[in-house]
Design an enzyme around this catalytic site. Structure first.
Site, mmCIF file in Angstrom:
data_model
loop_
_atom_site.group_PDB
_atom_site.id
_atom_site.type_symbol
_atom_site.label_atom_id
_atom_site.label_comp_id
_atom_site.label_asym_id
_atom_site.label_seq_id
_atom_site.Cartn_x
_atom_site.Cartn_y
_atom_site.Cartn_z
ATOM 1 C CG ASP A 221 -1.772 1.261 1.393
ATOM 2 O OD1 ASP A 221 -2.628 1.589 0.268
ATOM 3 O OD2 ASP A 221 -1.682 1.946 2.200
ATOM 4 C CD GLU B 130 0.500 6.771 5.734
ATOM 5 O OE1 GLU B 130 1.853 6.664 5.963
ATOM 6 O OE2 GLU B 130 -0.330 5.813 5.260
ATOM 7 C CG HIS C 233 -4.781 5.222 4.511
ATOM 8 N ND1 HIS C 233 -4.356 4.756 3.440
ATOM 9 C CD2 HIS C 233 -3.622 5.612 5.116
ATOM 10 C CE1 HIS C 233 -3.040 4.781 3.187
ATOM 11 N NE2 HIS C 233 -2.478 5.298 4.301
HETATM 12 N N1 DGL Z 1 -4.589 3.424 0.841
HETATM 13 C C1 DGL Z 1 -4.906 4.279 -0.279
HETATM 14 C C2 DGL Z 1 -6.273 3.666 -1.162
HETATM 15 O O1 DGL Z 1 -6.739 2.637 -0.932
HETATM 16 C C3 DGL Z 1 -4.277 5.050 -0.823
HETATM 17 C C4 DGL Z 1 -4.130 6.411 0.165
HETATM 18 C C5 DGL Z 1 -3.389 7.514 -0.272
HETATM 19 O O2 DGL Z 1 -2.196 7.277 -0.523
HETATM 20 O O3 DGL Z 1 -3.713 8.607 -0.763
HETATM 21 O O4 DGL Z 1 -6.633 4.248 -1.943
#
Ligand code: DGL
Length: 272
Positions: free
Chosen positions: A24, A167, A200
């Site tokens: 990820d 994050e 996230h």
């Molecule tokens: N976790 C990610 C998603 O599922 C990306 C989030 C990001 O880095 O902006 O889209």
């Protein structure tokens, strides 16, 4: 220190032959990792978060493609037996290329917003889809939501800055709730369900409910885990062990980063 060794106290380079590689942009894919571990406890897994470059969701398609490619290459070189792109944003941009490159050698599984299960649970309902700006503006989401447009009404809500904020941890801080309210306030009491279209977001289920009330929340974790299980079984790749290893790697070489990953792993993200 080679950042690929973060979280590996042995001090020598290690390969991850036979592991499931999970990737990820940062900590988000750990919500998928939890579902994978619940479904496949006997598998060795190596998780790579590109926290040095997170968030991806507000970057250009070219940047996301380059970063995703670099991380997946790293896992491939480490010898993984399956690749899970636990990121909606990276999947939207790169899954076609990744499949072309790797699928003849190993299973490649992507992540997409769980709008199908939400539409099945709430036929003709109003379904809010929270995701990064990149996921919502790309063709993959447009195609998926168009296919299902007769079954439910989808309301896409781009949440710039939200993954980046997650994050940083400290998920109960007032600034995070404030940010969430700025995206969600117009929809309070207006929707039947919410799709968490970024890996996230399952980490802030409680905070989303604090704003939106007791609305059903959908994410893709369990579906991805079942799909991986099926693919490993079909290709006779299941480990046959009772308990697998779990390794966390991060591109961000900060002293507490792997501790943050472990802490996120212990949070109840995937519980509906
Ligand atoms: N976790 C990610 C998603 O599922 C990306 C989030 C990001 O880095 O902006 O889209």
């Amino acid at each position: 220190m080679d950042t690929e060794l973060s979280g590996d106290k042995s001090g020598k380079a290690r390969m991850y032959a036979g592991y499931i590689g999970v990737f990820d942009s940062g900590v988000g894919g750990i919500s998928v990792l939890q579902a994978l571990r619940a479904e496949l406890p006997g598998e060795d897994m190596v998780y790579l978060g590109d926290s040095a470059n997170a968030p991806y969701g507000e970057k250009s398609t070219e940047e996301i493609l380059t970063l995703t490619d670099r991380c997946c290459d790293r896992l491939m070189h480490a010898g993984v037996k399956a690749l899970v792109v636990a990121c909606n944003t990276a999947t939207s941009v790169a899954i076609r290329d990744l499949r072309q490159k790797y699928e003849s050698r190993l299973p490649v599984i992507g992540t997409e917003p769980a709008i199908r299960p939400a539409a099945e649970a709430f036929p003709h309902g109003k379904i809010l889809v929270m995701a990064t700006p990149a996921t919502l503006k790309l063709e993959k989401y447009a195609r998926l939501s168009h296919e299902l447009s007769g079954e439910a009404e989808f309301i896409p809500v781009a949440c710039p800055g939200l993954a980046g904020r997650i994050e940083k941890g400290n998920l109960d801080a007032p600034d995070l709730e404030h940010l969430l309210r700025s995206f969600l306030s117009p929809y309070i009491g207006q929707v039947d369900a919410i799709v968490l279209g970024c890996t996230h977001y399952p980490f802030i289920r409680k905070q989303i409910r604090r704003v939106m009330g007791d609305v059903p929340l959908f994410d893709g974790g369990a579906g991805i885990a079942r799909q991986l299980h099926r693919m490993l079984e079909e290709r006779h790749l299941l480990s046959g062990k009772n308990e697998g290893q779990l390794i966390f790697l991060s591109t961000l070489d900060a002293p507490d980063e792997i501790d943050l990953y472990r802490q996120m792993y212990s949070l109840p993200a995937s519980a509906v």
